[in-house]
Motif scaffolding. Structure first.
Motif, short mmCIF file in Angstrom:
data_model
loop_
_atom_site.label_atom_id
_atom_site.label_comp_id
_atom_site.label_asym_id
_atom_site.label_seq_id
_atom_site.Cartn_x
_atom_site.Cartn_y
_atom_site.Cartn_z
N ILE A 54 0.93 -1.31 0.10
CA ILE A 54 0.05 -0.05 -0.18
C ILE A 54 0.81 1.22 0.10
O ILE A 54 1.71 1.41 0.96
N ILE A 55 0.65 1.91 -1.10
CA ILE A 55 1.41 3.44 -1.07
C ILE A 55 0.26 4.47 -1.44
O ILE A 55 -0.49 4.09 -2.27
N VAL A 56 0.18 5.51 -0.64
CA VAL A 56 -1.23 6.33 -0.75
C VAL A 56 -0.49 7.94 -0.68
O VAL A 56 0.69 7.93 0.04
N GLY A 57 -1.09 8.86 -1.37
CA GLY A 57 -0.87 9.88 -0.98
C GLY A 57 -1.07 10.49 0.38
O GLY A 57 -2.33 9.81 0.95
N GLU A 58 -0.58 11.60 0.95
CA GLU A 58 -0.88 12.04 2.38
C GLU A 58 -2.22 12.25 2.78
O GLU A 58 -3.06 12.32 3.37
N ASP A 59 -2.73 13.08 1.41
CA ASP A 59 -4.03 13.51 1.50
C ASP A 59 -4.97 12.46 0.59
O ASP A 59 -6.20 12.94 0.29
N PHE A 60 -4.57 11.38 0.42
CA PHE A 60 -5.51 10.43 -0.21
C PHE A 60 -5.68 10.71 -1.87
O PHE A 60 -6.69 10.17 -2.12
N ASN A 61 -5.13 11.82 -2.17
CA ASN A 61 -5.29 11.80 -3.65
C ASN A 61 -4.77 10.84 -4.63
O ASN A 61 -5.30 10.96 -5.63
N PHE A 62 -3.81 10.04 -4.21
CA PHE A 62 -3.62 8.82 -5.00
C PHE A 62 -3.50 7.66 -4.33
O PHE A 62 -3.14 7.55 -3.14
N GLY A 63 -3.35 6.48 -4.91
CA GLY A 63 -3.17 5.20 -4.18
C GLY A 63 -2.77 4.16 -5.06
O GLY A 63 -3.51 4.01 -6.36
N LEU A 64 -2.10 3.34 -4.58
CA LEU A 64 -1.71 1.94 -5.36
C LEU A 64 -1.54 1.06 -4.32
O LEU A 64 -0.54 0.88 -3.55
N TYR A 123 -8.73 -15.93 -0.54
CA TYR A 123 -8.56 -16.69 -1.86
C TYR A 123 -7.89 -15.93 -3.06
O TYR A 123 -8.04 -16.45 -4.04
N PHE A 124 -7.85 -14.68 -2.99
CA PHE A 124 -7.29 -13.78 -3.93
C PHE A 124 -6.68 -12.55 -3.47
O PHE A 124 -6.69 -12.32 -2.18
N TYR A 125 -6.23 -11.80 -4.31
CA TYR A 125 -5.58 -10.55 -3.94
C TYR A 125 -6.56 -9.57 -4.73
O TYR A 125 -6.97 -9.72 -5.84
N GLU A 126 -6.54 -8.36 -3.94
CA GLU A 126 -7.42 -6.97 -4.68
C GLU A 126 -6.44 -6.22 -5.05
O GLU A 126 -5.65 -5.67 -4.00
N VAL A 127 -6.70 -5.28 -6.14
CA VAL A 127 -5.76 -4.26 -6.34
C VAL A 127 -6.73 -3.02 -6.56
O VAL A 127 -7.92 -3.28 -7.33
N SER A 128 -6.34 -2.01 -6.03
CA SER A 128 -6.98 -0.89 -6.17
C SER A 128 -6.06 0.33 -6.65
O SER A 128 -5.04 0.39 -5.87
N VAL A 129 -6.17 1.14 -7.40
CA VAL A 129 -5.58 2.22 -8.19
C VAL A 129 -6.39 3.33 -8.36
O VAL A 129 -7.48 3.41 -8.87
N TRP A 130 -6.05 4.57 -8.01
CA TRP A 130 -6.75 5.85 -8.03
C TRP A 130 -5.74 7.20 -8.06
O TRP A 130 -4.54 7.02 -7.37
N GLY A 131 -6.14 8.18 -8.95
CA GLY A 131 -5.46 9.22 -8.84
C GLY A 131 -4.15 9.25 -9.53
O GLY A 131 -3.29 10.16 -9.28
N LEU A 132 -3.51 8.18 -10.38
CA LEU A 132 -2.38 8.17 -11.11
C LEU A 132 -2.81 7.95 -12.57
O LEU A 132 -3.25 7.33 -13.13
N PRO A 133 -2.34 9.56 -13.25
CA PRO A 133 -2.65 9.17 -14.84
C PRO A 133 -1.88 8.32 -15.56
O PRO A 133 -0.54 8.01 -15.20
#
Length: 160
Positions: free
Chosen positions: A133-143, A150-160
């Motif tokens: 988990i890496i996120v912006g301090e103000d949560f403006n992006f995340g990876l 039984y699986f892994y979940e990927v969430s990505v936001w705010g990264l053009p």
């Protein structure tokens, strides 16, 4: 018997020692003077990260035949995602899962991407222990790659 105040102080000193050790392990990164929040802010930040992740939709599920395959597929997707990012944010908080706590360390995002393999070991993601988990301090992006049973979940936001 130790007083609560002394016990609290001991715990604080032990945590500070664990933090110093973590910084030593990350000597290949250019860390800021003080890469940690104070302990209350750190714990609140981590709690907010997980609340945010729980409410996010559009997660991609990765499934392999074993946890090792989950990890391999996740790292491949992570590399593909990183290679597609046009503008890399300057800094963010990388979460380190430890036995007693999770530390949100202020890092240079580009350095994290450049040292991904080493950090996969340090975050314990490569052995199936921690999430990535890496996120912006103000949560403006995340990876984020979270482990489920039984699986892994990927969430990505705010990264053009």
């Amino acid at each position: 018997m130790m007083s609560d105040e002394r016990k609290t102080k001991m715990e604080l000193l032990k945590r500070q020692s664990r933090r110093k050790h973590l910084v030593k392990e990350m000597n290949f990164l250019n860390l800021k003077e003080e890469p940690f929040f104070n302990i209350e802010d750190n714990d609140l930040f981590c709690k907010n990260v997980f609340s945010l992740l729980n409410t996010r939709g559009n997660k991609v599920q990765l499934q392999g035949d074993s946890y090792k395959e989950h990890i391999r597929i996740s790292i491949q997707l992570l590399n593909d995602t990183i290679n597609a990012i046009e503008v890399i944010p300057k800094q963010g908080r990388l979460l380190f899962f430890r036995e007693k706590e999770i530390e949100a360390v202020l890092v240079n995002v580009n350095e994290v991407f450049n040292h991904l393999n080493k950090l996969m070991g340090l975050t314990k993601f490569s052995i199936g222990y921690g999430d990535f988990i890496i996120v912006g301090e103000d949560f403006n992006f995340g990876l984020c790659i979270e482990r489920a049973e039984y699986f892994y979940e990927v969430s990505v936001w705010g990264l053009p």
